[in-house]
Design a protein around this motif. Structure first.
Motif, PDB file in Angstrom:
ATOM      1  N   GLU A  10       0.828  -1.090   0.009  1.00  0.00           N
ATOM      2  CA  GLU A  10       0.043  -0.185  -0.050  1.00  0.00           C
ATOM      3  C   GLU A  10       0.843   1.224   0.175  1.00  0.00           C
ATOM      4  N   PRO A  11       0.250   2.405  -0.741  1.00  0.00           N
ATOM      5  CA  PRO A  11       1.433   3.460  -0.614  1.00  0.00           C
ATOM      6  C   PRO A  11       1.342   4.029   0.700  1.00  0.00           C
ATOM      7  N   ILE A  12       2.483   4.610   1.151  1.00  0.00           N
ATOM      8  CA  ILE A  12       2.782   5.196   2.416  1.00  0.00           C
ATOM      9  C   ILE A  12       1.841   6.497   2.491  1.00  0.00           C
ATOM     10  N   GLU A  13       1.271   6.786   3.576  1.00  0.00           N
ATOM     11  CA  GLU A  13       0.341   7.968   3.575  1.00  0.00           C
ATOM     12  C   GLU A  13       1.362   9.222   4.048  1.00  0.00           C
ATOM     13  N   ALA A  14       0.758  10.207   3.237  1.00  0.00           N
ATOM     14  CA  ALA A  14       1.465  11.558   3.494  1.00  0.00           C
ATOM     15  C   ALA A  14       0.467  12.478   4.209  1.00  0.00           C
ATOM     16  N   TRP A  15       1.345  13.139   5.143  1.00  0.00           N
ATOM     17  CA  TRP A  15       0.547  13.985   5.947  1.00  0.00           C
ATOM     18  C   TRP A  15       1.213  15.445   5.481  1.00  0.00           C
ATOM     19  N   TYR A 266      -2.116  18.989   9.554  1.00  0.00           N
ATOM     20  CA  TYR A 266      -3.093  19.698   9.384  1.00  0.00           C
ATOM     21  C   TYR A 266      -4.020  18.952   8.047  1.00  0.00           C
ATOM     22  N   ALA A 267      -3.544  17.979   7.395  1.00  0.00           N
ATOM     23  CA  ALA A 267      -4.430  17.205   6.735  1.00  0.00           C
ATOM     24  C   ALA A 267      -3.572  16.238   6.014  1.00  0.00           C
ATOM     25  N   ARG A 268      -4.237  15.321   5.070  1.00  0.00           N
ATOM     26  CA  ARG A 268      -3.550  14.221   4.484  1.00  0.00           C
ATOM     27  C   ARG A 268      -3.587  14.815   2.940  1.00  0.00           C
ATOM     28  N   LEU A 269      -2.405  14.561   2.374  1.00  0.00           N
ATOM     29  CA  LEU A 269      -2.388  14.754   0.933  1.00  0.00           C
ATOM     30  C   LEU A 269      -2.619  13.442   0.296  1.00  0.00           C
ATOM     31  N   LYS A 270      -3.825  13.127  -0.438  1.00  0.00           N
ATOM     32  CA  LYS A 270      -4.352  11.722  -0.756  1.00  0.00           C
ATOM     33  C   LYS A 270      -3.732  11.378  -2.310  1.00  0.00           C
ATOM     34  N   ASN A 271      -4.044  12.318  -3.011  1.00  0.00           N
ATOM     35  CA  ASN A 271      -3.721  12.029  -4.523  1.00  0.00           C
ATOM     36  C   ASN A 271      -3.235  13.403  -5.246  1.00  0.00           C
ATOM     37  N   VAL A 272      -2.621  13.365  -6.083  1.00  0.00           N
ATOM     38  CA  VAL A 272      -2.130  14.533  -7.140  1.00  0.00           C
ATOM     39  C   VAL A 272      -2.233  14.034  -8.619  1.00  0.00           C
ATOM     40  N   VAL A 273      -3.141  14.499  -9.322  1.00  0.00           N
ATOM     41  CA  VAL A 273      -3.017  13.853 -10.687  1.00  0.00           C
ATOM     42  C   VAL A 273      -2.940  15.277 -11.852  1.00  0.00           C
TER      43      VAL A 273
END
Length: 402
Positions: A10-15, A266-273
């Motif tokens: 699984e991708p590592i979660e980014a905060w 502050y939040a989670r950066l889930k995806n960038v496309v």
């Protein structure tokens, strides 16, 4: 026969653990939240008339760039960016932490340097009179331009100055390409963290919009907003963007790295496309944004949109068509309060999304057209949109961490 297939990790979660903002409205997170809540706009229609600009709010650069010598060798956009980068490091609680800073990655989205207007004017005037020999241009460039000006033109000097002033000395990348450079800065940082190639990164961009040479450049393309200010969705079919001065920087790190040092997100950066439609036919941008929307992943709960819509046409009209197709998600346009900060527009949107999610509310609308509406519920996710005034489209999905 044994199953030899392996499942992909699984991708590592980014905060998002740090936010640095220095714009035409204010500096710092509380001041920005207050300004947005009060629907404030700082705009100047006189200093560069007929062009409309959003001038930088007063800053004391000494607070983040203590050495006057460092300040003097930077152009204005570099000072603004270095200042905001320091705010982001402070926000993340790592300013001065040499152990983390020495391995911190940095991705900066940057434009070109500023012109020496006095030299340019003298060369053009002499050329206009037709009295100069063929060698005159080279002589003027060699004799009139100070050597430091050439260094200041280097786009990677913002990253260099951040490294010098704040000690961020891990890997460094500088992307060029106007608004899309800001999209790619976020996209690559997230991809590296998700793949385990990076633990922590500083990303962002800066712009000095109070530049005659920059206004002239965009006037050649008829992009500038002229004469009167209007909110971004109320500029009509002629449109145009009002350049803004400002910077947005973010600290993004893996969840495990943040938890290990006791940092709160502050939040989670889930995806960038990202995409780059050809823009040859009407509706190409709308179609591109629909494609990106479908790629973002599941959107559960209350969703809002923060867009960097520029005001330039026809792209803003096509983006507006997309937004009306998704009218269930309340919209906020960053160009209304901040102006257009080009490479910094997408990082600014992510910063405002993370700030809003951390405060459990979307800041109020500031738009007379009715496209922006109140959000009665607490947002769980915010989609950040960036559609470049000329090329490039991108989206980010930012989620609340509860």
């Amino acid at each position: 026969m044994a199953d030899t297939t392996t499942s992909r990790a699984e991708p590592i979660e980014a905060w998002i653990t740090g936010i640095g903002l220095a714009t035409s409205l204010a500096e710092g997170l509380d001041a920005h939240w207050d300004a947005l809540t009060e629907r404030r706009v700082n705009v100047d229609t006189a200093a560069f008339a007929p062009y409309v600009v959003h001038p930088l709010a007063p800053l004391s650069f000494d607070k983040q760039i203590p050495k006057k010598g460092d300040q003097r060798q930077m152009e204005a956009w570099q000072r603004i960016g270095t200042y905001a980068a320091g705010l982001a490091l402070e926000s993340a609680g790592i300013k001065g932490n040499t152990e983390i800073l020495s391995r911190m990655d940095m991705i900066v989205a940057a434009g070109g340097g500023e012109r020496d207007l006095a030299v340019d004017s003298a060369v053009l005037n002499a050329e206009g009179y037709g009295t100069v020999p063929p060698s005159a241009l080279n002589e003027r460039l060699m004799n009139d331009l100070r050597p430091t000006l050439f260094l200041a033109q280097l786009s990677n000097l913002l990253a260099g100055n951040i490294a010098i002033v704040h000690g961020v000395t891990g890997s460094s990348r500088t992307f060029m390409g106007e608004e899309e450079a800001g999209v790619d800065a976020a996209r690559i940082a997230l991809a590296r963290i998700a793949a385990g190639q990076s633990d922590i990164a500083l990303i962002g961009a800066a712009q000095n919009g109070e530049r005659k040479d920059l206004l002239m450049l965009y006037e050649f393309g008829d992009f500038n907003l002229k004469d009167n200010y209007a909110p971004v969705f109320a500029r009509g079919p002629k449109g145009g963007f009002a350049l803004g001065s400002g910077s947005a920087f973010l600290v993004i790190e893996s969840k495990a790295h943040a938890e290990a040092r006791g940092a709160k997100p502050y939040a989670r950066l889930k995806n960038v496309v990202a995409d780059q439609s050809r823009r040859r036919n009407a509706g190409d941008v709308t179609a591109s944004l629909e494609k990106l929307w479908s790629k973002l992943g599941p959107r559960d709960g209350a969703t809002a949109i923060i867009t960097g819509a520029t005001g330039a046409e026809p792209v803003t009209a096509e983006e507006t068509a997309f937004l009306r197709n998704h009218a269930n998600a309340p919209v906020r346009g960053t160009a209304t309060p901040f102006g257009h900060v080009m490479e910094a527009q997408f990082p600014l949107g992510i910063a405002l999304a993370a700030l809003s999610l951390s405060r459990g509310a979307l800041y109020p609308p500031n738009d007379p057209t009715g496209l922006e509406v109140e959000m009665g519920s607490t947002p769980d996710q915010i989609v950040v949109i960036g559609a470049g005034h000329w090329r490039g489209e991108g989206m980010a999905l930012v989620e609340a961490v509860r």
